[in-house]
Motif scaffolding. Structure first.
Motif, PDB file in Angstrom:
ATOM      1  N   SER A 156       0.914  -1.199   0.031  1.00  0.00           N
ATOM      2  CA  SER A 156      -0.002  -0.025   0.092  1.00  0.00           C
ATOM      3  C   SER A 156       0.801   1.141  -0.002  1.00  0.00           C
ATOM      4  O   SER A 156       2.239   1.142   0.315  1.00  0.00           O
ATOM      5  CB  SER A 156      -0.870  -0.026   1.256  1.00  0.00           C
ATOM      6  OG  SER A 156      -0.098   0.803   2.249  1.00  0.00           O
ATOM      7  N   GLU A 157       0.184   2.295  -0.559  1.00  0.00           N
ATOM      8  CA  GLU A 157       0.900   3.548  -0.190  1.00  0.00           C
ATOM      9  C   GLU A 157       0.941   4.036   1.181  1.00  0.00           C
ATOM     10  O   GLU A 157       0.147   3.539   1.947  1.00  0.00           O
ATOM     11  CB  GLU A 157       0.155   4.755  -0.853  1.00  0.00           C
ATOM     12  CG  GLU A 157       0.292   4.519  -2.554  1.00  0.00           C
ATOM     13  CD  GLU A 157       1.448   4.967  -3.193  1.00  0.00           C
ATOM     14  OE1 GLU A 157       2.062   5.975  -2.691  1.00  0.00           O
ATOM     15  OE2 GLU A 157       2.112   4.259  -3.443  1.00  0.00           O
ATOM     16  N   PRO A 158       1.789   5.025   1.652  1.00  0.00           N
ATOM     17  CA  PRO A 158       1.797   5.208   3.112  1.00  0.00           C
ATOM     18  C   PRO A 158       0.605   6.193   3.431  1.00  0.00           C
ATOM     19  O   PRO A 158       0.912   7.429   3.735  1.00  0.00           O
ATOM     20  CB  PRO A 158       3.155   6.044   3.295  1.00  0.00           C
ATOM     21  CG  PRO A 158       3.501   6.382   2.004  1.00  0.00           C
ATOM     22  CD  PRO A 158       2.872   5.680   1.044  1.00  0.00           C
ATOM     23  N   ASN A 197       4.562  -0.759   8.210  1.00  0.00           N
ATOM     24  CA  ASN A 197       5.669   0.300   8.214  1.00  0.00           C
ATOM     25  C   ASN A 197       5.185   1.485   8.722  1.00  0.00           C
ATOM     26  O   ASN A 197       3.874   2.018   8.424  1.00  0.00           O
ATOM     27  CB  ASN A 197       6.174   0.535   6.971  1.00  0.00           C
ATOM     28  CG  ASN A 197       6.577  -0.460   6.043  1.00  0.00           C
ATOM     29  OD1 ASN A 197       7.982  -0.705   6.002  1.00  0.00           O
ATOM     30  ND2 ASN A 197       6.022  -1.511   5.552  1.00  0.00           N
ATOM     31  N   SER A 199       5.831   5.312  10.889  1.00  0.00           N
ATOM     32  CA  SER A 199       6.634   6.654  10.977  1.00  0.00           C
ATOM     33  C   SER A 199       5.794   7.534  11.551  1.00  0.00           C
ATOM     34  O   SER A 199       4.585   7.614  11.621  1.00  0.00           O
ATOM     35  CB  SER A 199       7.436   7.113   9.735  1.00  0.00           C
ATOM     36  OG  SER A 199       6.512   7.679   8.916  1.00  0.00           O
ATOM     37  N   GLY A 209       8.714  10.954   7.598  1.00  0.00           N
ATOM     38  CA  GLY A 209       9.788  10.618   8.461  1.00  0.00           C
ATOM     39  C   GLY A 209      10.427   9.261   8.324  1.00  0.00           C
ATOM     40  O   GLY A 209       9.870   8.589   7.453  1.00  0.00           O
ATOM     41  N   LYS A 264      17.719  -1.897   8.638  1.00  0.00           N
ATOM     42  CA  LYS A 264      16.803  -2.263   7.501  1.00  0.00           C
ATOM     43  C   LYS A 264      17.742  -2.334   6.016  1.00  0.00           C
ATOM     44  O   LYS A 264      18.829  -1.710   5.963  1.00  0.00           O
ATOM     45  CB  LYS A 264      15.937  -0.937   7.059  1.00  0.00           C
ATOM     46  CG  LYS A 264      15.204  -0.901   5.802  1.00  0.00           C
ATOM     47  CD  LYS A 264      13.719  -1.953   5.874  1.00  0.00           C
ATOM     48  CE  LYS A 264      13.121  -2.050   4.563  1.00  0.00           C
ATOM     49  NZ  LYS A 264      12.491  -3.188   4.200  1.00  0.00           N
TER      50      LYS A 264
HETATM   51  P1  ADP Z   1      10.480  -2.436   1.506  1.00  0.00           P
HETATM   52  O1  ADP Z   1      10.143  -3.353   0.406  1.00  0.00           O
HETATM   53  O2  ADP Z   1      11.959  -2.171   1.452  1.00  0.00           O
HETATM   54  O3  ADP Z   1       9.985  -2.525   2.704  1.00  0.00           O
HETATM   55  P2  ADP Z   1       8.801  -0.344  -0.236  1.00  0.00           P
HETATM   56  O4  ADP Z   1       9.228   0.957  -0.471  1.00  0.00           O
HETATM   57  O5  ADP Z   1       8.298  -1.127  -1.028  1.00  0.00           O
HETATM   58  O6  ADP Z   1      10.156  -1.120   0.736  1.00  0.00           O
HETATM   59  O7  ADP Z   1       7.746   0.216   1.055  1.00  0.00           O
HETATM   60  C1  ADP Z   1       7.395  -0.687   1.753  1.00  0.00           C
HETATM   61  C2  ADP Z   1       6.169  -0.080   2.514  1.00  0.00           C
HETATM   62  O8  ADP Z   1       6.384   0.896   3.445  1.00  0.00           O
HETATM   63  C3  ADP Z   1       5.106   0.428   1.681  1.00  0.00           C
HETATM   64  O9  ADP Z   1       3.935  -0.130   2.204  1.00  0.00           O
HETATM   65  C4  ADP Z   1       5.073   2.155   1.952  1.00  0.00           C
HETATM   66  O10 ADP Z   1       3.875   2.822   1.686  1.00  0.00           O
HETATM   67  C5  ADP Z   1       5.448   2.204   3.233  1.00  0.00           C
HETATM   68  N1  ADP Z   1       6.225   3.339   3.561  1.00  0.00           N
HETATM   69  C6  ADP Z   1       7.351   3.925   2.938  1.00  0.00           C
HETATM   70  N2  ADP Z   1       7.882   4.839   3.459  1.00  0.00           N
HETATM   71  C7  ADP Z   1       7.073   5.122   4.652  1.00  0.00           C
HETATM   72  C8  ADP Z   1       7.073   5.912   5.628  1.00  0.00           C
HETATM   73  N3  ADP Z   1       8.103   6.960   5.895  1.00  0.00           N
HETATM   74  N4  ADP Z   1       6.429   5.740   6.751  1.00  0.00           N
HETATM   75  C9  ADP Z   1       5.340   4.931   6.823  1.00  0.00           C
HETATM   76  N5  ADP Z   1       5.480   3.939   5.808  1.00  0.00           N
HETATM   77  C10 ADP Z   1       5.945   4.197   4.928  1.00  0.00           C
END
Ligand code: ADP
Ligand code: MG
Length: 476
Positions: A156-158, A197, A199, A209, A264
């Motif tokens: 999902s989008e954040p 995820n 922040s 953040g 991470k």
């Molecule tokens: P990864 O596979 O390394 O975990 P992604 O870019 O695919 O990285 O992102 C994973 C998830 O983290 C997505 O659902 C995105 O919406 C969420 N995400 C990215 N940045 C933030 C943030 N700063 N705060 C909260 N959620 C975030």
């Protein structure tokens, strides 16, 4: 300082296929350890993976339901890392071009408002094996049965701003994949898993953040708790002058805390490259059109129909459409008794309470929809009162016969003979002169006393409306 919470979820939905994503090995849960992984799942030298076409169809189904772009061509990549449960050293996943691109899902918040949550992507990948930490006297066992099990990772989008929104999104997704029949949604068995995820940022700030990623959360309740704990932790760290480091944290349900698992990793740590053994996946317009014809009525469509066709409020419509089986049951009840609101109350009240208490599926209910429909019909035609219906319900649950048989056998038919009720009422009034005097002197609460006495005398079978009218008249 006021903080804004930002949450994005990554969900792994295990696709409900009989065989693995790149081999013919079975995916059944609970087999003897290490009996269901073949040479392809283990990546032995010389093997050739071949995509299980059904997994592609399922991914496309999801993409269509999530209003998403379907890639005409997508690519499988190798994600390289070593872990004991991944002895072949890489996981086949999709990186640069996933089969499902940008889309969205609408969720309903507690106040009934709708919020749109962006879907970043959904890609196909294989699962790894499992490390077993119990039963090995301090050692770890490895079960590779799960290796090669098909997963759809939905990112999902954040877009979520609280743990409540995150849970609402997760439930929406959970309902959707089950409607589509692409995942059984069993969270205990790990068929539907979530990484959160999280922040925070000062209210009004637009830059994101630093986030942490929470793993190991396998129930809706824990998702909420883990996120809430993590929000508190981050606020405390920052307000004490510290900074959040981007890391993966493990949720510990026993102590309701999160703790560092690893810092991470970045995408480039994985050395992604296209899997040389797998061709790009081509999706034609014809295939998409064909899959469109197999789409079921979606949860949102069903919910809307329930509010319009049955006059239900959005809360009831939401609960009753939360699974296809429950929705089907409800509709079957309303077919027998054309009383949609009363039916909704009974299904969501007595029935779901009994079902949940005995930990059953709605399809396993000892009371079939037709029987519940008949019971409601008997309330509607005044054969029994709503209260007596609860007694009939208990007998129905014990399989003691049909609704009418139980009413007959137990002598539960409502007394609607006005003369009979009148006789009882007269007797009660005569036997309770003190209460009568008090009532006449203004103690109106005593009306309930007379109702209670009459109900007791008729074993609850007096028609409540008739009884009320009669008492009002007599006590004047
Ligand atoms: P990864 O596979 O390394 O975990 P992604 O870019 O695919 O990285 O992102 C994973 C998830 O983290 C997505 O659902 C995105 O919406 C969420 N995400 C990215 N940045 C933030 C943030 N700063 N705060 C909260 N959620 C975030
Ligand atoms: Mg991640």
């Amino acid at each position: 300082m006021k903080w804004e919470v930002v949450i994005g979820l990554e969900v792994h939905a295990q696709l409900a296929t009989q065989s693995k994503i790149f081999s013919g090995a079975a995916t059944a849960y609970g087999a003897m350890p290490n009996t269901q992984a073949c040479a392809i799942d283990l990546g032995m030298p010389g093997v050739l993976p071949v995509l299980n076409e059904e997994t592609l169809h399922m991914a496309i189904k999801f993409g269509l339901a999530a209003n998403a772009h379907i890639a005409p061509e997508s690519i499988f990549a190798r994600k390289n890392y070593f872990y004991p449960d991944l002895p072949k050293g890489y996981q086949i996943s999709q990186y640069e071009i996933p089969v499902v691109g940008k889309g969205y899902l609408d969720i309903i918040l507690e106040d009934g408002s709708v919020k749109r949550i962006g879907i970043t992507r959904a890609h196909l990948e294989e699962d790894a094996g499992k490390s077993l930490h119990e039963d090995f006297r301090g050692m770890t066992g490895i079960d590779l049965n799960r290796a090669g099990t098909p997963l759809l990772e939905i990112v999902s989008e954040p877009d979520m701003r609280s743990s409540t929104e995150a849970v609402a999104y997760l439930k929406t997704l959970h309902t959707l994949v089950r409607y589509l029949g692409i995942c059984d949604g069993n969270m205990q068995e790990g068929s539907f898993r979530c990484d959160a995820n999280v922040s925070i940022r000062p209210m009004g700030e637009t830059k994101l953040g630093t986030r942490t990623e929470l793993k190991n959360i396998n129930s809706f309740r824990f998702v909420e708790k883990a996120i809430n704990y993590e929000i508190e932790r981050q606020i405390e760290v920052i307000e004490n002058g510290g900074t959040i480091s981007q890391e993966t944290r493990l949720y510990d349900a026993d102590n309701n805390t999160t703790r560092t698992m690893r810092s991470k990793e970045e995408a480039n740590d994985y050395r992604y490259f296209p899997d040389p053994d797998l061709l790009p996946v081509a999706v034609s317009e014809e295939l998409i059109a064909k899959i469109k014809t197999t789409m079921p009525e979606l949860p949102q469509e069903k919910r809307d129909r329930f509010t319009k066709a049955y006059g239900l409020n959005s809360y009831d419509a939401n609960v009753l459409s939360s699974s296809r089986d429950l929705a089907d049951y409800y509709e079957a009840v309303t077919k027998v008794a054309n009383e949609p609101k009363l039916a909704a109350n009974w299904v969501m009240g007595e029935l779901l309470a009994a079902i949940n208490k005995e930990n059953l599926n709605i399809t396993e209910s000892p009371i079939k929809a037709e029987a519940l429909g008949q019971l409601i019909q008997r309330i509607h035609d005044n054969t029994i009162s709503g209260k007596i219906a609860k007694t009939v319900f208990v007998h129905l649950w014990q399989n003691e016969g049909s609704v009418d048989e139980i009413i007959e056998k137990q002598g539960l038919k409502q007394v609607t003979d006005l003369g009979a009720i009148e006789k009882i009422v007269d007797e009660i009034i005569n036997n309770n002169p003190q209460q009568l005097a008090d009532y006449k002197a203004g103690k109106e609460k005593l009306f309930a006393f007379f109702v209670g006495q009459a109900m007791k005398a008729t074993q609850g079978k007096a028609n409540p409306q008739q009884l009320n009218d009669l008492l009002k008249d007599k006590l004047k």
